[in-house]
Design a protein around this motif. Structure first.
Motif, PDB file in Angstrom:
ATOM      1  N   ARG A  90       0.838  -1.005  -0.075  1.00  0.00           N
ATOM      2  CA  ARG A  90       0.128   0.125  -0.028  1.00  0.00           C
ATOM      3  C   ARG A  90       0.845   1.127  -0.022  1.00  0.00           C
ATOM      4  O   ARG A  90       2.035   1.372   0.414  1.00  0.00           O
ATOM      5  CB  ARG A  90      -0.794  -0.038   1.296  1.00  0.00           C
ATOM      6  CG  ARG A  90      -2.041  -1.155   1.202  1.00  0.00           C
ATOM      7  CD  ARG A  90      -2.528  -1.122   2.587  1.00  0.00           C
ATOM      8  NE  ARG A  90      -3.288  -0.056   2.956  1.00  0.00           N
ATOM      9  CZ  ARG A  90      -4.475   0.298   2.593  1.00  0.00           C
ATOM     10  NH1 ARG A  90      -5.424  -0.559   2.302  1.00  0.00           N
ATOM     11  NH2 ARG A  90      -5.256   1.543   3.224  1.00  0.00           N
ATOM     12  N   GLY A  91       0.208   2.301  -0.671  1.00  0.00           N
ATOM     13  CA  GLY A  91       0.709   3.563  -0.170  1.00  0.00           C
ATOM     14  C   GLY A  91       2.197   3.959  -1.049  1.00  0.00           C
ATOM     15  O   GLY A  91       2.933   4.682  -0.637  1.00  0.00           O
ATOM     16  N   ARG A  92       2.253   3.301  -2.429  1.00  0.00           N
ATOM     17  CA  ARG A  92       3.301   3.507  -3.034  1.00  0.00           C
ATOM     18  C   ARG A  92       3.204   4.563  -4.361  1.00  0.00           C
ATOM     19  O   ARG A  92       2.013   4.402  -5.175  1.00  0.00           O
ATOM     20  CB  ARG A  92       3.974   2.244  -3.592  1.00  0.00           C
ATOM     21  CG  ARG A  92       4.247   1.259  -2.521  1.00  0.00           C
ATOM     22  CD  ARG A  92       5.410   1.879  -1.534  1.00  0.00           C
ATOM     23  NE  ARG A  92       5.636   1.432  -0.126  1.00  0.00           N
ATOM     24  CZ  ARG A  92       6.735   0.559  -0.123  1.00  0.00           C
ATOM     25  NH1 ARG A  92       7.685   0.331  -0.989  1.00  0.00           N
ATOM     26  NH2 ARG A  92       7.012   0.051   1.091  1.00  0.00           N
ATOM     27  N   THR A  93       4.238   5.241  -4.580  1.00  0.00           N
ATOM     28  CA  THR A  93       3.938   6.126  -5.655  1.00  0.00           C
ATOM     29  C   THR A  93       4.425   5.698  -7.070  1.00  0.00           C
ATOM     30  O   THR A  93       5.399   4.735  -7.020  1.00  0.00           O
ATOM     31  CB  THR A  93       5.150   7.378  -5.566  1.00  0.00           C
ATOM     32  OG1 THR A  93       4.966   7.908  -4.263  1.00  0.00           O
ATOM     33  CG2 THR A  93       4.705   8.407  -6.499  1.00  0.00           C
ATOM     34  N   GLU A  94       3.683   5.930  -8.073  1.00  0.00           N
ATOM     35  CA  GLU A  94       3.847   5.550  -9.432  1.00  0.00           C
ATOM     36  C   GLU A  94       4.885   6.090  -9.888  1.00  0.00           C
ATOM     37  O   GLU A  94       5.408   7.075  -9.479  1.00  0.00           O
ATOM     38  CB  GLU A  94       2.647   5.879 -10.272  1.00  0.00           C
ATOM     39  CG  GLU A  94       2.246   7.267 -10.406  1.00  0.00           C
ATOM     40  CD  GLU A  94       2.730   7.845 -11.617  1.00  0.00           C
ATOM     41  OE1 GLU A  94       3.300   7.007 -12.403  1.00  0.00           O
ATOM     42  OE2 GLU A  94       2.469   9.077 -11.656  1.00  0.00           O
ATOM     43  N   GLY A  96       6.026   7.832 -12.239  1.00  0.00           N
ATOM     44  CA  GLY A  96       5.769   9.104 -12.990  1.00  0.00           C
ATOM     45  C   GLY A  96       5.845  10.250 -11.613  1.00  0.00           C
ATOM     46  O   GLY A  96       6.023  11.294 -11.493  1.00  0.00           O
ATOM     47  N   GLY A  97       5.668   9.799 -10.359  1.00  0.00           N
ATOM     48  CA  GLY A  97       5.608  10.386  -8.988  1.00  0.00           C
ATOM     49  C   GLY A  97       4.218  11.170  -8.863  1.00  0.00           C
ATOM     50  O   GLY A  97       4.009  12.163  -8.183  1.00  0.00           O
ATOM     51  N   SER A  98       3.289  10.994  -9.532  1.00  0.00           N
ATOM     52  CA  SER A  98       1.777  11.953  -9.590  1.00  0.00           C
ATOM     53  C   SER A  98       0.754  11.146  -8.804  1.00  0.00           C
ATOM     54  O   SER A  98       0.012  12.091  -8.403  1.00  0.00           O
ATOM     55  CB  SER A  98       1.534  12.233 -10.866  1.00  0.00           C
ATOM     56  OG  SER A  98       1.019  11.084 -11.481  1.00  0.00           O
ATOM     57  N   SER A  99       0.755   9.982  -8.372  1.00  0.00           N
ATOM     58  CA  SER A  99      -0.220   9.230  -7.969  1.00  0.00           C
ATOM     59  C   SER A  99       0.281   8.203  -6.988  1.00  0.00           C
ATOM     60  O   SER A  99       1.273   7.572  -7.101  1.00  0.00           O
ATOM     61  CB  SER A  99      -1.165   8.445  -8.995  1.00  0.00           C
ATOM     62  OG  SER A  99      -1.593   9.242 -10.045  1.00  0.00           O
ATOM     63  N   ILE A 100      -0.618   7.811  -6.068  1.00  0.00           N
ATOM     64  CA  ILE A 100      -0.259   6.860  -5.034  1.00  0.00           C
ATOM     65  C   ILE A 100      -1.307   5.584  -5.258  1.00  0.00           C
ATOM     66  O   ILE A 100      -2.495   5.758  -5.344  1.00  0.00           O
ATOM     67  CB  ILE A 100      -0.797   7.325  -3.524  1.00  0.00           C
ATOM     68  CG1 ILE A 100       0.191   8.751  -3.245  1.00  0.00           C
ATOM     69  CG2 ILE A 100      -0.462   6.487  -2.608  1.00  0.00           C
ATOM     70  CD1 ILE A 100       1.304   8.414  -3.119  1.00  0.00           C
ATOM     71  N   ARG A 121       6.401  -6.768  -9.207  1.00  0.00           N
ATOM     72  CA  ARG A 121       6.095  -6.464 -10.809  1.00  0.00           C
ATOM     73  C   ARG A 121       5.783  -5.121 -11.063  1.00  0.00           C
ATOM     74  O   ARG A 121       5.668  -4.958 -12.396  1.00  0.00           O
ATOM     75  CB  ARG A 121       4.795  -7.432 -11.066  1.00  0.00           C
ATOM     76  CG  ARG A 121       5.266  -8.951 -11.020  1.00  0.00           C
ATOM     77  CD  ARG A 121       4.291  -9.870 -11.585  1.00  0.00           C
ATOM     78  NE  ARG A 121       2.823  -9.928 -11.089  1.00  0.00           N
ATOM     79  CZ  ARG A 121       1.947  -9.719 -11.923  1.00  0.00           C
ATOM     80  NH1 ARG A 121       2.013  -9.526 -13.190  1.00  0.00           N
ATOM     81  NH2 ARG A 121       0.657  -9.698 -11.235  1.00  0.00           N
ATOM     82  N   GLY A 122       5.637  -4.431 -10.383  1.00  0.00           N
ATOM     83  CA  GLY A 122       5.502  -2.841 -10.643  1.00  0.00           C
ATOM     84  C   GLY A 122       4.071  -2.289  -9.832  1.00  0.00           C
ATOM     85  O   GLY A 122       3.823  -2.785  -8.814  1.00  0.00           O
ATOM     86  N   TRP A 123       3.612  -1.286 -10.600  1.00  0.00           N
ATOM     87  CA  TRP A 123       2.698  -0.488  -9.905  1.00  0.00           C
ATOM     88  C   TRP A 123       1.214  -0.333 -10.488  1.00  0.00           C
ATOM     89  O   TRP A 123       1.207  -0.542 -11.790  1.00  0.00           O
ATOM     90  CB  TRP A 123       3.123   1.132  -9.898  1.00  0.00           C
ATOM     91  CG  TRP A 123       2.379   2.231  -9.112  1.00  0.00           C
ATOM     92  CD1 TRP A 123       2.441   2.483  -7.956  1.00  0.00           C
ATOM     93  CD2 TRP A 123       1.133   2.745  -9.742  1.00  0.00           C
ATOM     94  NE1 TRP A 123       1.550   3.199  -7.479  1.00  0.00           N
ATOM     95  CE2 TRP A 123       0.785   3.525  -8.668  1.00  0.00           C
ATOM     96  CE3 TRP A 123       0.582   2.902 -11.078  1.00  0.00           C
ATOM     97  CZ2 TRP A 123      -0.194   4.564  -8.816  1.00  0.00           C
ATOM     98  CZ3 TRP A 123      -0.452   3.797 -11.217  1.00  0.00           C
ATOM     99  CH2 TRP A 123      -0.829   4.736  -9.992  1.00  0.00           C
ATOM    100  N   VAL A 124       0.193  -0.349  -9.637  1.00  0.00           N
ATOM    101  CA  VAL A 124      -1.134  -0.395 -10.061  1.00  0.00           C
ATOM    102  C   VAL A 124      -1.598   0.690  -9.609  1.00  0.00           C
ATOM    103  O   VAL A 124      -1.555   0.991  -8.300  1.00  0.00           O
ATOM    104  CB  VAL A 124      -2.018  -1.787 -10.258  1.00  0.00           C
ATOM    105  CG1 VAL A 124      -1.091  -2.714 -11.038  1.00  0.00           C
ATOM    106  CG2 VAL A 124      -1.768  -2.192  -8.583  1.00  0.00           C
ATOM    107  N   LEU A 209       9.003  -0.254 -12.548  1.00  0.00           N
ATOM    108  CA  LEU A 209       9.516   0.850 -11.899  1.00  0.00           C
ATOM    109  C   LEU A 209      10.804   1.274 -12.657  1.00  0.00           C
ATOM    110  O   LEU A 209      11.446   0.517 -13.374  1.00  0.00           O
ATOM    111  CB  LEU A 209       9.902   0.450 -10.443  1.00  0.00           C
ATOM    112  CG  LEU A 209       8.852  -0.304  -9.747  1.00  0.00           C
ATOM    113  CD1 LEU A 209       9.099  -0.466  -8.161  1.00  0.00           C
ATOM    114  CD2 LEU A 209       7.540   0.898  -9.660  1.00  0.00           C
ATOM    115  N   ALA A 210      11.097   2.634 -12.594  1.00  0.00           N
ATOM    116  CA  ALA A 210      12.163   3.166 -13.389  1.00  0.00           C
ATOM    117  C   ALA A 210      13.371   2.876 -12.658  1.00  0.00           C
ATOM    118  O   ALA A 210      13.631   2.388 -11.360  1.00  0.00           O
ATOM    119  CB  ALA A 210      11.990   4.535 -13.410  1.00  0.00           C
ATOM    120  N   GLU A 211      14.506   2.732 -13.498  1.00  0.00           N
ATOM    121  CA  GLU A 211      16.010   2.696 -12.765  1.00  0.00           C
ATOM    122  C   GLU A 211      16.182   3.728 -12.051  1.00  0.00           C
ATOM    123  O   GLU A 211      15.701   4.843 -12.239  1.00  0.00           O
ATOM    124  CB  GLU A 211      16.907   2.818 -14.183  1.00  0.00           C
ATOM    125  CG  GLU A 211      18.266   2.543 -13.794  1.00  0.00           C
ATOM    126  CD  GLU A 211      19.253   2.539 -14.986  1.00  0.00           C
ATOM    127  OE1 GLU A 211      19.822   3.533 -15.162  1.00  0.00           O
ATOM    128  OE2 GLU A 211      19.227   1.579 -15.794  1.00  0.00           O
TER     129      GLU A 211
END
Length: 264
Positions: A90-94, A96-100, A121-124, A209-211
């Protein structure tokens, strides 16, 4: 001429300056050490990302901690995803840094039978409310080979995130292999893999997730120089104030306004 320096007011001012100078010098060194740590981290990430990929289980084992000098190493793992024990953070930033939202973590059962590897595996995006499980693209079925970055288990001390219980089913605050091993009873290798690519490639999947940025050294060196300049300017400022007061007192004794004696 400078007898006023023996007054209580000037004695207190001089004491304050003498106390502030070492404090500012120490603050400068604190910022210098932060700069050095940032540079060392950037160099570590750069070396790790350029290193040839190695098998995840050659650097980790069940219950082990990932050493700091091995974090960000490019690692690979081959096996099948255990979708039944997938969970979200929970509570992780995508990226691009604009959404949680949430990170999606799916255990990968290694083909060699040495246990499971947690794969981020990444962000949703979040679900419809704070308690509902988000919509998560299913992991690829069958055997896959994943490549990613080796990360150490997250803890409250290392992340600053308070790990609290009472969360909805399959939702956690931290990615922690020991926590998952205890919750599922499975053999889980220490640390986790931050996914970069998968073979065969996944179709619909979470946002990768970005490098990590390893070129920005931050402002710490500039802050260090500023603190040291402040420390050097304090005694200079005290001398200037003393000379100004001495000139004013001399003007008063001579019966002339201080402005007439001051340079234009």
């Amino acid at each position: 001429m400078y007898r006023f320096l023996l007054s209580r007011r000037w004695a207190v001012s001089a004491l304050i300056v003498l106390l502030l100078i070492p404090v500012m010098v120490r603050l400068g060194f604190w910022q210098l050490h932060r700069h050095e740590a940032r540079v060392a981290r950037n160099e570590l990430i750069g070396r790790s990302l350029k290193a040839a990929p190695v098998a995840f289980d050659s650097l980790s084992s069940p219950g082990s901690a990932v050493p700091g000098d091995l974090t960000w190493r490019t690692v690979t793992a081959t096996g099948t995803y255990d979708a039944a024990h997938e969970f979200v953070i929970r509570g992780r930033t995508e990226p691009g840094g604009s959404s949680i939202g949430y990170f999606v973590v799916t255990p990968l059962k290694l083909a060699d039978g040495h246990g499971s590897v947690l794969v981020n595996r990444g962000w949703v995006e979040p679900g419809s409310d704070a308690t509902s499980y988000p919509a998560v693209p299913a992991p690829p079925s069958g055997e896959v080979t994943v490549t990613g970055r080796l990360r150490a288990d997250e803890t409250t001390a290392s992340s600053g995130i308070r790990d609290r219980g009472g969360l909805p089913d399959r939702q956690y605050k931290l990615i922690n292999s020991s926590q998952q091993a205890k919750a599922t009873g499975a053999t889980v290798l220490g640390g986790y893999l931050e996914l970069v690519s998968s073979t065969p490639a996944a179709g619909s999947a979470p946002v990768l997730l970005a490098e990590p940025n390893h070129s920005d050294i931050g402002p710490h060196m500039a802050y260090a120089v500023q603190w040291w300049l402040f420390a050097g300017l304090l005694p200079v400022g005290l001398v200037i104030l003393a000379r100004r007061e001495a000139k004013e007192q001399a003007a008063e004794r001579a019966g002339a306004p201080a402005e007439e004696l001051a340079p234009a």
